[in-house]
Design a protein around this motif. Structure first.
Motif, PDB file in Angstrom:
ATOM      1  N   THR A 119       0.806  -1.218   0.000  1.00  0.00           N
ATOM      2  CA  THR A 119       0.000   0.000   0.000  1.00  0.00           C
ATOM      3  C   THR A 119       0.841   1.271   0.000  1.00  0.00           C
ATOM      4  O   THR A 119       0.287   2.377   0.027  1.00  0.00           O
ATOM      5  CB  THR A 119      -0.937   0.026   1.215  1.00  0.00           C
ATOM      6  OG1 THR A 119      -0.160  -0.123   2.413  1.00  0.00           O
ATOM      7  CG2 THR A 119      -1.950  -1.105   1.133  1.00  0.00           C
ATOM      8  N   ASP A 151      -0.752   0.600  -4.660  1.00  0.00           N
ATOM      9  CA  ASP A 151      -0.886  -0.857  -4.571  1.00  0.00           C
ATOM     10  C   ASP A 151      -0.068  -1.571  -5.635  1.00  0.00           C
ATOM     11  O   ASP A 151      -0.164  -1.264  -6.829  1.00  0.00           O
ATOM     12  CB  ASP A 151      -2.355  -1.261  -4.735  1.00  0.00           C
ATOM     13  CG  ASP A 151      -3.201  -0.809  -3.561  1.00  0.00           C
ATOM     14  OD1 ASP A 151      -2.646  -0.166  -2.653  1.00  0.00           O
ATOM     15  OD2 ASP A 151      -4.403  -1.094  -3.544  1.00  0.00           O
ATOM     16  N   THR A 197       2.300  -3.177   3.907  1.00  0.00           N
ATOM     17  CA  THR A 197       0.991  -3.741   3.564  1.00  0.00           C
ATOM     18  C   THR A 197      -0.122  -3.235   4.484  1.00  0.00           C
ATOM     19  O   THR A 197      -1.264  -3.652   4.349  1.00  0.00           O
ATOM     20  CB  THR A 197       1.029  -5.275   3.627  1.00  0.00           C
ATOM     21  OG1 THR A 197       1.477  -5.695   4.929  1.00  0.00           O
ATOM     22  CG2 THR A 197       1.962  -5.836   2.562  1.00  0.00           C
ATOM     23  N   ASN A 199      -3.022   5.891  -5.281  1.00  0.00           N
ATOM     24  CA  ASN A 199      -2.854   4.586  -4.666  1.00  0.00           C
ATOM     25  C   ASN A 199      -1.575   3.907  -5.153  1.00  0.00           C
ATOM     26  O   ASN A 199      -1.276   3.901  -6.334  1.00  0.00           O
ATOM     27  CB  ASN A 199      -4.071   3.735  -5.031  1.00  0.00           C
ATOM     28  CG  ASN A 199      -4.195   2.521  -4.149  1.00  0.00           C
ATOM     29  OD1 ASN A 199      -3.340   1.657  -4.188  1.00  0.00           O
ATOM     30  ND2 ASN A 199      -5.262   2.443  -3.385  1.00  0.00           N
TER      31      ASN A 199
END
Length: 237
Positions: free
Chosen positions: A38, A221, A44, A219
């Motif tokens: 993340t 990710d 994470t 983001n």
């Protein structure tokens, strides 16, 4: 062209055909333990690892017979992560239990270079590394919410954007969608026992997997996958 050049070219061509004649095709599959980072440091946050699987085929192309090979492949592989928040047992409406997971699946093409170390007549240890390229083909978002009285479960298909490596102006981008293309690198270690393979691999995604614009607030990710696999190579050792 001199005779020496002709002879060297012929020798190189002969070695290439010899290496190709020793090429072996194999099948491989196993268990994945995946997560999604993340932030840029690889954290994470609250996400937890998700179990999945991989299955596919590889080709072992000797570059230096019995010592170094190029191993391209094609796999169907699952990735993703899950989050558990709250406590389901004894939960109250003021502290509900939430379980959510996302499991994107891909067609993945790894391009590994594998160094081998013979340790017996029919046993080799190996280590390898290389890039991978992947194309998203499916997956689901799943949610389970318990408010102390009832449990509500939902499941929806992952939505993919229309982005491609050649299209930077996709009008269909949105943070509730996944990018169709992923790429990264992997490292692996294992053993080749006769024609059987046992390996462990760690894949690191370099591409942001959520759709949307690339900027400092977007983001971050990215896929992370640990795999344990077994396989078999057809043909001579």
């Amino acid at each position: 062209m001199t005779k020496k050049t002709i002879l060297l070219s012929f020798a190189a061509l002969t070695m290439s055909f010899a290496a190709m004649s020793q090429a072996r095709v194999g099948i491989k599959g196993g268990w994945n333990l995946s997560n999604i980072t993340t932030d840029n440091s690889g954290g994470t946050k609250d996400s937890r690892s998700l179990s999945g699987f991989n299955v596919g085929a590889i080709v072992d192309l000797p570059l230096v017979p019995k010592i170094l090979s190029f191993q391209p492949g094609v796999f169907y592989t699952t990735k993703g992560s899950k989050i558990d928040a709250g406590t389901k047992s004894g939960a109250t409406p003021t502290s509900p239990y939430l379980k959510t997971s996302v499991n994107p699946s891909y067609i993945e093409v790894p391009l590994n270079f594998v160094a081998k170390l013979p340790v017996g007549p029919s046993v080799k240890l190996f280590a390898g590394a290389g890039p991978y390229f992947a194309y998203g083909v499916g997956g689901k978002f799943k949610n389970e919410v318990y408010n102390g009285v009832t449990t509500v479960t939902t499941s929806t298909n992952i939505k993919w954007d229309d982005d491609t490596p050649f299209n930077g102006g996709d009008p269909n981008k949105a943070l509730d969608k996944f990018k169709r293309f992923d790429w990264g690198g992997n490292v692996q270690v294992g053993a080749e026992i006769k024609n059987f393979l046992i390996s462990a691999q760690y894949g690191i995604g370099f591409a942001k997997i959520r759709s949307g614009q690339d900027n400092s607030t977007d983001n971050k990710d990215k896929n992370r996958v640990f795999s344990v696999s077994v396989g078999y190579l057809f043909g001579g050792r």
